[in-house]
Design an enzyme around this catalytic site. Structure first.
Site, PDB file in Angstrom:
ATOM      1  N   ASP A  65      21.639  21.897   2.986  1.00  0.00           N
ATOM      2  CA  ASP A  65      20.414  21.491   2.281  1.00  0.00           C
ATOM      3  C   ASP A  65      19.484  22.667   1.991  1.00  0.00           C
ATOM      4  O   ASP A  65      18.367  22.471   1.506  1.00  0.00           O
ATOM      5  CB  ASP A  65      19.657  20.430   3.100  1.00  0.00           C
ATOM      6  CG  ASP A  65      20.176  19.014   2.831  1.00  0.00           C
ATOM      7  OD1 ASP A  65      20.761  18.789   1.747  1.00  0.00           O
ATOM      8  OD2 ASP A  65      19.982  18.137   3.698  1.00  0.00           O
ATOM      9  N   HIS A 168       9.924  12.135   0.398  1.00  0.00           N
ATOM     10  CA  HIS A 168       9.067  13.316   0.236  1.00  0.00           C
ATOM     11  C   HIS A 168       8.087  13.020  -0.894  1.00  0.00           C
ATOM     12  O   HIS A 168       8.438  12.331  -1.857  1.00  0.00           O
ATOM     13  CB  HIS A 168       9.885  14.548  -0.194  1.00  0.00           C
ATOM     14  CG  HIS A 168      10.576  15.263   0.925  1.00  0.00           C
ATOM     15  ND1 HIS A 168      11.812  15.843   0.765  1.00  0.00           N
ATOM     16  CD2 HIS A 168      10.191  15.526   2.199  1.00  0.00           C
ATOM     17  CE1 HIS A 168      12.169  16.430   1.904  1.00  0.00           C
ATOM     18  NE2 HIS A 168      11.204  16.247   2.787  1.00  0.00           N
ATOM     19  N   ASP A 170       7.174  14.927  -3.264  1.00  0.00           N
ATOM     20  CA  ASP A 170       7.623  15.431  -4.573  1.00  0.00           C
ATOM     21  C   ASP A 170       8.700  14.566  -5.214  1.00  0.00           C
ATOM     22  O   ASP A 170       9.114  14.808  -6.339  1.00  0.00           O
ATOM     23  CB  ASP A 170       8.053  16.903  -4.484  1.00  0.00           C
ATOM     24  CG  ASP A 170       9.319  17.105  -3.660  1.00  0.00           C
ATOM     25  OD1 ASP A 170       9.873  16.118  -3.141  1.00  0.00           O
ATOM     26  OD2 ASP A 170       9.750  18.276  -3.531  1.00  0.00           O
ATOM     27  N   CYS A 264      12.800  19.727  -6.033  1.00  0.00           N
ATOM     28  CA  CYS A 264      13.260  20.052  -4.678  1.00  0.00           C
ATOM     29  C   CYS A 264      13.977  21.399  -4.640  1.00  0.00           C
ATOM     30  O   CYS A 264      14.024  22.058  -3.606  1.00  0.00           O
ATOM     31  CB  CYS A 264      14.248  19.006  -4.172  1.00  0.00           C
ATOM     32  SG  CYS A 264      13.673  17.329  -4.302  1.00  0.00           S
ATOM     33  N   ALA A 524      -9.310 -39.695  10.115  1.00  0.00           N
ATOM     34  CA  ALA A 524      -8.086 -40.472   9.910  1.00  0.00           C
ATOM     35  C   ALA A 524      -7.492 -41.040  11.197  1.00  0.00           C
ATOM     36  O   ALA A 524      -7.077 -42.200  11.229  1.00  0.00           O
ATOM     37  CB  ALA A 524      -7.049 -39.626   9.182  1.00  0.00           C
ATOM     38  N   ASP A 602     -11.911 -41.352   3.733  1.00  0.00           N
ATOM     39  CA  ASP A 602     -12.389 -42.650   3.249  1.00  0.00           C
ATOM     40  C   ASP A 602     -13.431 -43.133   4.244  1.00  0.00           C
ATOM     41  O   ASP A 602     -13.342 -42.871   5.428  1.00  0.00           O
ATOM     42  CB  ASP A 602     -11.241 -43.663   3.224  1.00  0.00           C
ATOM     43  CG  ASP A 602     -10.313 -43.421   2.056  1.00  0.00           C
ATOM     44  OD1 ASP A 602     -10.793 -42.886   1.032  1.00  0.00           O
ATOM     45  OD2 ASP A 602      -9.125 -43.739   2.180  1.00  0.00           O
ATOM     46  N   LEU A 636      -4.936 -28.462  10.826  1.00  0.00           N
ATOM     47  CA  LEU A 636      -6.247 -27.841  10.629  1.00  0.00           C
ATOM     48  C   LEU A 636      -7.154 -27.994  11.838  1.00  0.00           C
ATOM     49  O   LEU A 636      -7.822 -27.054  12.252  1.00  0.00           O
ATOM     50  CB  LEU A 636      -6.912 -28.379   9.370  1.00  0.00           C
ATOM     51  CG  LEU A 636      -6.219 -27.913   8.093  1.00  0.00           C
ATOM     52  CD1 LEU A 636      -6.912 -28.476   6.875  1.00  0.00           C
ATOM     53  CD2 LEU A 636      -6.150 -26.393   8.009  1.00  0.00           C
ATOM     54  N   HIS A 637      -7.166 -29.193  12.414  1.00  0.00           N
ATOM     55  CA  HIS A 637      -8.011 -29.372  13.601  1.00  0.00           C
ATOM     56  C   HIS A 637      -7.512 -28.491  14.744  1.00  0.00           C
ATOM     57  O   HIS A 637      -8.302 -27.947  15.513  1.00  0.00           O
ATOM     58  CB  HIS A 637      -8.039 -30.840  14.028  1.00  0.00           C
ATOM     59  CG  HIS A 637      -8.703 -31.729  13.014  1.00  0.00           C
ATOM     60  ND1 HIS A 637      -7.997 -32.629  12.247  1.00  0.00           N
ATOM     61  CD2 HIS A 637      -9.988 -31.814  12.611  1.00  0.00           C
ATOM     62  CE1 HIS A 637      -8.832 -33.236  11.421  1.00  0.00           C
ATOM     63  NE2 HIS A 637     -10.049 -32.766  11.621  1.00  0.00           N
ATOM     64  N   ASP A 655       4.651 -30.653  16.822  1.00  0.00           N
ATOM     65  CA  ASP A 655       4.662 -31.000  15.401  1.00  0.00           C
ATOM     66  C   ASP A 655       6.113 -31.059  14.944  1.00  0.00           C
ATOM     67  O   ASP A 655       6.967 -30.375  15.492  1.00  0.00           O
ATOM     68  CB  ASP A 655       3.888 -29.958  14.582  1.00  0.00           C
ATOM     69  CG  ASP A 655       3.370 -30.523  13.264  1.00  0.00           C
ATOM     70  OD1 ASP A 655       2.139 -30.645  13.104  1.00  0.00           O
ATOM     71  OD2 ASP A 655       4.198 -30.861  12.388  1.00  0.00           O
ATOM     72  N   VAL A 679       6.121 -36.573  17.094  1.00  0.00           N
ATOM     73  CA  VAL A 679       5.059 -36.648  18.087  1.00  0.00           C
ATOM     74  C   VAL A 679       5.050 -38.001  18.818  1.00  0.00           C
ATOM     75  O   VAL A 679       4.713 -38.086  20.001  1.00  0.00           O
ATOM     76  CB  VAL A 679       3.689 -36.305  17.450  1.00  0.00           C
ATOM     77  CG1 VAL A 679       3.259 -37.384  16.475  1.00  0.00           C
ATOM     78  CG2 VAL A 679       2.640 -36.046  18.500  1.00  0.00           C
TER      79      VAL A 679
HETATM   80  N1  ARG Z   1      18.977  16.157   1.687  1.00  0.00           N
HETATM   81  C1  ARG Z   1      17.681  16.720   1.686  1.00  0.00           C
HETATM   82  C2  ARG Z   1      16.815  16.014   2.725  1.00  0.00           C
HETATM   83  O1  ARG Z   1      16.938  14.852   2.904  1.00  0.00           O
HETATM   84  C3  ARG Z   1      17.044  16.640   0.333  1.00  0.00           C
HETATM   85  C4  ARG Z   1      15.725  17.332   0.250  1.00  0.00           C
HETATM   86  C5  ARG Z   1      15.025  17.160  -1.039  1.00  0.00           C
HETATM   87  N2  ARG Z   1      13.879  17.953  -1.108  1.00  0.00           N
HETATM   88  C6  ARG Z   1      12.707  17.593  -1.604  1.00  0.00           C
HETATM   89  N3  ARG Z   1      11.751  18.457  -1.690  1.00  0.00           N
HETATM   90  N4  ARG Z   1      12.445  16.356  -1.937  1.00  0.00           N
HETATM   91  O2  ARG Z   1      16.036  16.628   3.382  1.00  0.00           O
END
Ligand code: ARG
Length: 692
Positions: A65, A168, A170, A264, A524, A602, A636-637, A655, A679
């Site tokens: 990654d 994330h 972003d 990313c 009632a 009533d 309700l009561h 109930d 009941v």
């Molecule tokens: N597989 C990565 C993770 O889960 C992907 C990261 C993506 N990065 C980002 N800035 N959204 O961490």
């Protein structure tokens, strides 16, 4: 001086989906096409190169990654705050990125060890507003936000991510040139959406649809008028064009398999900080202590859950485990929230779980004076069913007349619970949550299970019609006998279904035999009980034969009319007009009752109180001192009664509708029992068991 922005990329030599740390990776392990990924990355890097100055980090084996450089850290004005990855799988990237920043002359800032933060993936600089949009709820800890504000000297706006797919910031939010923001509102909580809307005017908010969101259209790099993304719908494209942008697509679906796309894969290295910037963050945090059977009663889980659900973050600072079965554990926790208001909201719920401030930070409750009769000061503390204490002048005062949904009024050395409508000008009311604590019974799984002498332990709060009703009824019968022997108080709340199901005679016999000390209901139940006594029907149905009687629909009006002629139920009994039934027994045995009216009544009967504030007061008066309440088929009561009843009173709710029982019995296991059954059958069985 070059005005092209600088971006950090990392070639995908070792890229692949090798583990699962987000929903996109699920099902994709070893499924990324390496050749294609390299092609896509090169094409993308080429496009960027024409518009930016690209720097490269050296890819490392076994760190698949590392291509996602946005997660290396967040860079602002020559400072970098390094990431601390949430998942162990990515922590190996940290030293490599650190070395890169060190070699390139950045001032390096590191966060404390145990605070996860995933860099520009979760912190996006908005140059035009001069704010750092930062997220929490998935990978980054909320407590990091004030540290970012301090380290970078900027204002941080905290946004909470609530959809696992958009883990994330972003992935679902990008500030663009000319103050636009491209984002997917559905994945932020309500408070965060409000925070966005407060800072970004409607005409500057470009909200995307789910389709664009899942294509990572918000995972965009914006350079001047150009926006680089994986892909976008025509609809979004045309909206961006009319906002003056040009959209450049570069297919990155091999990276989408890992949950990443354009933004990313690049980290902005040269974002300037305006001279006017200053550190600011509204994050508030508080240390709390909680003690009890934290693990086996699920108390700690509940505390965690309610904090997260309310938009806060939760961290255990210290935990002492109770080693023995019966010994309790103690946890010190840090709760943080994006605003004081949210922190207070969380704190109020924590108090109900029994949480307290640590001794050294305990303070007196805050008091504010009522200025308008019947109106509480803002931020008043709202009581719950749990016994409560407030700290005044260094002493804890027990709140008297306790019930839920009230406020706490301090009068000299005494604390009282009061309804808002009953406040008078100059009353001193507790506001906020400081200096307030509740006393909860220790609950453990064992105590819930064991048929402990004083509790309905073994019945549990669970609701089940399968469970042998007989067993439960035996326990109730046993408890009723004990209550009667010691002169205790049992109150029945009942609806007309009691009569319709043939339970009237059984309830009448409970009253006659001294098991009932007060009866609460509406118009009632009395009408149909009296109809049954006078005319042998309930809402026109002959209960003996189970069939409607000709003209029977008028019967209840005839019953009402008879009582109206006598003046009251009691008068009808005294005049010999009413000779049997539930209300006859009440009068004969001096069991007080209160009937609360409603819009559909009533008549009503002369005894029915149509002024609901007075009716509530009547109910409250008759409930005082009750040790057990039998709620018989009247939602309700029963809810009304539940609201007036402090913790510690045993509730039995019967109930035929499981939803009603669940709602009423939802009070914690020690004191409520739900029984889903007819009941009439229940009452018949109960009377039979009492006689046995
Ligand atoms: N597989 C990565 C993770 O889960 C992907 C990261 C993506 N990065 C980002 N800035 N959204 O961490």
């Amino acid at each position: 001086m070059e005005n092209r922005p600088a971006l950090l990329l990392c070639p995908p030599d070792f890229y692949g989906v090798e583990y699962v740390i987000n929903p996109w990776m699920e099902g994709n392990v070893h499924r990324a096409n390496h050749e294609l990924a390299i092609q896509q990355w090169r094409a993308f890097a080429d496009v960027l190169q024409r518009n930016a100055r690209v720097e490269l980090a050296l890819p490392q084996p076994h760190l698949p990654d590392m291509v996602f450089t946005a997660n290396a850290g967040v860079v602002l004005g020559g400072n970098v705050v390094l990431s601390r990855f949430f998942h162990r799988e990515r922590r190996g990237e940290e030293p490599h990125f650190r070395a890169w920043f060190a070699a390139h002359g950045f001032e390096i800032h590191e966060l404390p060890r145990d605070l996860p933060f995933e860099g520009a993936g979760d912190a996006l600089w908005d140059y035009e507003r001069g704010v750092l949009w930062a997220s929490y709820g998935q990978r980054t800890e909320l407590e990091v936000h004030p540290l970012l504000a301090k380290l970078l000297g900027v204002e941080v706006v905290s946004l909470r991510l609530i959809d696992k797919r958009f883990y994330h910031l972003d992935t679902c939010f990008t500030p663009l040139e000319h103050s636009y923001v491209l984002y997917y509102p559905a994945v932020f909580d309500a408070y965060s959406n409000r925070a966005i809307e407060q800072r970004v005017p409607a005409e500057k908010r470009i909200a995307v649809s789910e389709i664009d969101a899942v294509n990572f259209a918000c995972n965009a790099i914006n350079i001047g008028a150009k926006i680089f993304v994986n892909k976008a719908t025509e609809e979004l494209k045309s909206r961006l064009v009319s906002a003056g942008f040009e959209l450049i697509e570069s297919p990155l679906d091999e990276f989408l398999k890992s949950g990443g796309a354009a933004k990313c894969l690049a980290l902005r290295l040269d974002e300037p900080v305006p001279a006017t910037a200053h550190a600011l963050s509204t994050i508030e945090s508080r240390v709390l202590q909680i003690e009890g059977h934290l693990l086996d009663s699920g108390l700690l889980d509940r505390a965690h859950e309610l904090t997260i659900d309310s938009g806060g973050s939760f961290r255990i600072l210290d935990f002492t485990l109770g080693k023995q079965h019966q010994s309790t554990s103690k946890a010190t926790i840090l709760v943080a929230a994006p605003s004081l208001q949210i922190l207070e909201k969380i704190n109020a719920q924590m108090i109900d779980l029994g949480a307290v401030l640590p001794d050294e930070s305990i303070v007196d409750a805050e008091l504010q004076t009522v200025v308008q009769q019947g109106v509480a000061p803002d931020d008043f503390y709202v009581t719950t069913i749990y016994p409560t204490e407030v700290r005044v002048n260094g002493r804890w005062l027990r709140v008297h007349n306790h019930r839920m949904d009230g406020v706490v009024v301090i009068d000299g050395e005494h604390a009282f619970c009061r309804l808002i409508r009953d406040l008078s000008a100059s009353d001193k009311v507790v506001t906020g949550t400081l200096g307030v604590r509740t006393l909860r019974k220790m609950e453990s799984r064992e105590s819930r299970r064991s048929a402990h002498a004083d509790e309905f332990g073994f019945m549990g709060a669970g609701v089940s019609s399968e469970r042998r009703v007989e067993l439960v009824v035996d326990e109730i019968a046993w408890e009723l006998r004990r209550l009667r022997e010691r002169g205790g108080k049992m109150v029945v709340v009942a609806g007309p279904v009691v009569i319709h199901t043939g339970g009237g005679e059984h309830l009448a016999s409970l009253i006659r035999d001294g098991y009932v000390q007060a009866l609460l209901g509406g118009n009632a139940i009395a009408v149909h009980d009296i109809e049954q006594a006078l005319l042998g029907t309930s809402l026109g149905v002959d209960l003996q034969r189970g069939a409607p009687v000709r003209g029977g629909h008028r019967h209840h009006l005839r019953a009402i009319n008879t009582i109206r002629r006598c003046g009251s139920i009691r008068a009808a009994v005294e005049q010999g007009a009413l000779t049997r039934g539930i209300f006859y027994e009440c009068v004969k045995n001096d069991v007080p009752f209160a009937l609360a009216g409603s819009i559909r009544d009533d008549g009503p009967l002369p005894d029915t109180q149509m002024d609901l504030i007075k009716a509530q007061a009547d109910y409250a008066r008759l409930l005082r001192g009750a040790e057990m309440i039998l709620m018989l088929s009247t939602m309700l009561h029963s809810i009304g009664v539940g609201n007036m009843t402090p913790a510690g009173v045993k509730l039995v709710c019967v109930d035929i509708n499981p939803a009603v029982v669940t709602k009423l019995a939802d009070r914690g296991s020690l004191e409520s029992t739900g029984i889903v059954t007819d009941v009439g059958l229940f009452l018949s069985l109960l009377v039979q068991r009492l006689a046995a």
